[in-house]
Design a protein around this motif. Sequence first.
Motif, PDB file in Angstrom:
ATOM      1  N   ILE A  26       5.499   7.562  -1.020  1.00 16.80           N
ATOM      2  CA  ILE A  26       6.118   6.471  -1.772  1.00 16.80           C
ATOM      3  C   ILE A  26       5.004   5.597  -2.327  1.00 16.80           C
ATOM      4  CG2 ILE A  26       7.676   4.480  -1.714  1.00 16.80           C
ATOM      5  CD1 ILE A  26       8.956   5.752   0.814  1.00 16.80           C
ATOM      6  N   LYS A  27       5.018   5.425  -3.642  1.00 15.85           N
ATOM      7  CA  LYS A  27       4.031   4.566  -4.310  1.00 15.85           C
ATOM      8  C   LYS A  27       4.804   3.579  -5.190  1.00 15.85           C
ATOM      9  CE  LYS A  27       0.104   4.519  -7.345  1.00 15.85           C
ATOM     10  NZ  LYS A  27      -1.086   5.217  -7.745  1.00 15.85           N
ATOM     11  N   THR A  28       4.531   2.296  -5.007  1.00 15.62           N
ATOM     12  CA  THR A  28       5.240   1.253  -5.750  1.00 15.62           C
ATOM     13  C   THR A  28       4.260   0.401  -6.541  1.00 15.62           C
ATOM     14  OG1 THR A  28       6.967   1.142  -4.061  1.00 15.62           O
ATOM     15  CG2 THR A  28       6.766  -0.762  -5.527  1.00 15.62           C
ATOM     16  N   THR A  29       4.605   0.146  -7.792  1.00 15.32           N
ATOM     17  CA  THR A  29       3.854  -0.795  -8.628  1.00 15.32           C
ATOM     18  C   THR A  29       4.849  -1.751  -9.265  1.00 15.32           C
ATOM     19  OG1 THR A  29       3.924   0.743 -10.498  1.00 15.32           O
ATOM     20  CG2 THR A  29       1.949   0.797  -9.125  1.00 15.32           C
ATOM     21  N   LYS A  54       7.528   5.692  -7.184  1.00 16.73           N
ATOM     22  CA  LYS A  54       7.428   7.144  -7.258  1.00 16.73           C
ATOM     23  C   LYS A  54       7.590   7.689  -5.853  1.00 16.73           C
ATOM     24  CE  LYS A  54       4.660   7.068 -11.342  1.00 16.73           C
ATOM     25  NZ  LYS A  54       3.552   7.556 -12.092  1.00 16.73           N
ATOM     26  N   ILE A  55       8.582   8.557  -5.688  1.00 21.08           N
ATOM     27  CA  ILE A  55       8.845   9.187  -4.400  1.00 21.08           C
ATOM     28  C   ILE A  55       8.696  10.684  -4.596  1.00 21.08           C
ATOM     29  CG2 ILE A  55      10.561   9.577  -2.590  1.00 21.08           C
ATOM     30  CD1 ILE A  55      11.813   6.873  -3.372  1.00 21.08           C
ATOM     31  N   ASN A  90      10.003  15.217  -7.230  1.00 23.32           N
ATOM     32  CA  ASN A  90       9.471  13.907  -7.630  1.00 23.32           C
ATOM     33  C   ASN A  90      10.624  13.080  -8.168  1.00 23.32           C
ATOM     34  OD1 ASN A  90       6.502  14.155  -7.390  1.00 23.32           O
ATOM     35  ND2 ASN A  90       6.848  15.850  -8.799  1.00 23.32           N
ATOM     36  N   ILE A  91      10.678  11.840  -7.757  1.00 23.62           N
ATOM     37  CA  ILE A  91      11.637  10.893  -8.342  1.00 23.62           C
ATOM     38  C   ILE A  91      10.823   9.720  -8.856  1.00 23.62           C
ATOM     39  CG2 ILE A  91      13.649   9.414  -8.014  1.00 23.62           C
ATOM     40  CD1 ILE A  91      14.347  11.020  -5.514  1.00 23.62           C
ATOM     41  N   ASN A  92      10.952   9.427 -10.131  1.00 22.45           N
ATOM     42  CA  ASN A  92      10.331   8.241 -10.726  1.00 22.45           C
ATOM     43  C   ASN A  92      11.441   7.236 -10.978  1.00 22.45           C
ATOM     44  OD1 ASN A  92       7.764   9.457 -10.837  1.00 22.45           O
ATOM     45  ND2 ASN A  92       8.314  10.482 -12.735  1.00 22.45           N
ATOM     46  N   ILE A  93      11.330   6.073 -10.361  1.00 22.92           N
ATOM     47  CA  ILE A  93      12.363   5.041 -10.473  1.00 22.92           C
ATOM     48  C   ILE A  93      11.740   3.812 -11.112  1.00 22.92           C
ATOM     49  CG2 ILE A  93      14.015   3.607  -9.223  1.00 22.92           C
ATOM     50  CD1 ILE A  93      13.866   5.725  -6.951  1.00 22.92           C
ATOM     51  N   GLU A  94      12.332   3.392 -12.215  1.00 26.75           N
ATOM     52  CA  GLU A  94      11.864   2.191 -12.899  1.00 26.75           C
ATOM     53  C   GLU A  94      13.006   1.182 -12.931  1.00 26.75           C
ATOM     54  OE1 GLU A  94      10.547   1.159 -17.366  1.00 26.75           O
ATOM     55  OE2 GLU A  94       9.326   2.696 -16.374  1.00 26.75           O
ATOM     56  N   ASP A  95      12.780   0.040 -12.301  1.00 31.26           N
ATOM     57  CA  ASP A  95      13.778  -1.031 -12.218  1.00 31.26           C
ATOM     58  C   ASP A  95      15.116  -0.503 -11.684  1.00 31.26           C
ATOM     59  OD1 ASP A  95      14.585  -3.668 -12.371  1.00 31.26           O
ATOM     60  OD2 ASP A  95      15.148  -3.558 -14.487  1.00 31.26           O
ATOM     61  N   GLU A 137       0.843  -1.201   0.000  1.00 39.82           N
ATOM     62  CA  GLU A 137       0.000   0.000   0.000  1.00 39.82           C
ATOM     63  C   GLU A 137       0.874   1.246   0.000  1.00 39.82           C
ATOM     64  OE1 GLU A 137      -2.441   0.727   3.457  1.00 39.82           O
ATOM     65  OE2 GLU A 137      -1.020  -0.287   4.750  1.00 39.82           O
ATOM     66  N   ASP A 138       0.342   2.325  -0.568  1.00 39.17           N
ATOM     67  CA  ASP A 138       1.073   3.586  -0.633  1.00 39.17           C
ATOM     68  C   ASP A 138       1.467   4.041   0.768  1.00 39.17           C
ATOM     69  OD1 ASP A 138       0.458   3.356  -3.288  1.00 39.17           O
ATOM     70  OD2 ASP A 138      -0.855   5.102  -3.364  1.00 39.17           O
ATOM     71  N   GLN A 139       2.628   4.658   0.856  1.00 43.76           N
ATOM     72  CA  GLN A 139       3.161   5.077   2.148  1.00 43.76           C
ATOM     73  C   GLN A 139       3.429   6.575   2.168  1.00 43.76           C
ATOM     74  OE1 GLN A 139       3.987   2.840   4.920  1.00 43.76           O
ATOM     75  NE2 GLN A 139       2.502   1.768   3.651  1.00 43.76           N
ATOM     76  N   GLN A 140       3.359   7.149   3.352  1.00 39.75           N
ATOM     77  CA  GLN A 140       3.755   8.539   3.528  1.00 39.75           C
ATOM     78  C   GLN A 140       4.171   8.776   4.972  1.00 39.75           C
ATOM     79  OE1 GLN A 140       0.516  11.045   2.338  1.00 39.75           O
ATOM     80  NE2 GLN A 140      -0.733  10.536   4.097  1.00 39.75           N
TER      81      GLN A 140
END
Length: 113
Positions: A104-107, A93-94, A52-57, A27-30
């Motif tokens: 922090i949202k993770t998929t 996504k941070i 915003n930081i978008n991190i992919e792999d 679940e999304d965190q904050q």
Amino acid sequence: MDERSYLATWQKYMPVIRLHIKRSLTEDQQFKLNITDFESAGDKGKSGYMFNINIEDGKATNKISTSAVARDLYELLRADEVIRGLLKDKNVKISVGKSFILNIKTTHLSSYR
């Protein structure tokens, strides 16, 4: 701009960030950051500390080099072995907004990319 002026500040938060990244898998965190920690590390003035930081792999997919706060956080995330493992095959996504809450949202990345 001070080079790497926020590394020590982010290092202090790494245990809680690691925990929240793990929890973000379900679940999304904050959580609220202490603005005083960041103000003592460097003066952002009117530009603030939002990013915003978008991190992919495990790799940042957006431009973070213009934000010392984001760049220093990302550098520590990449250096942390546990976090690197958590970021593998994920889209994370941070962000930090005006209210100084780190989100922090993770998929999971699709295997059919």
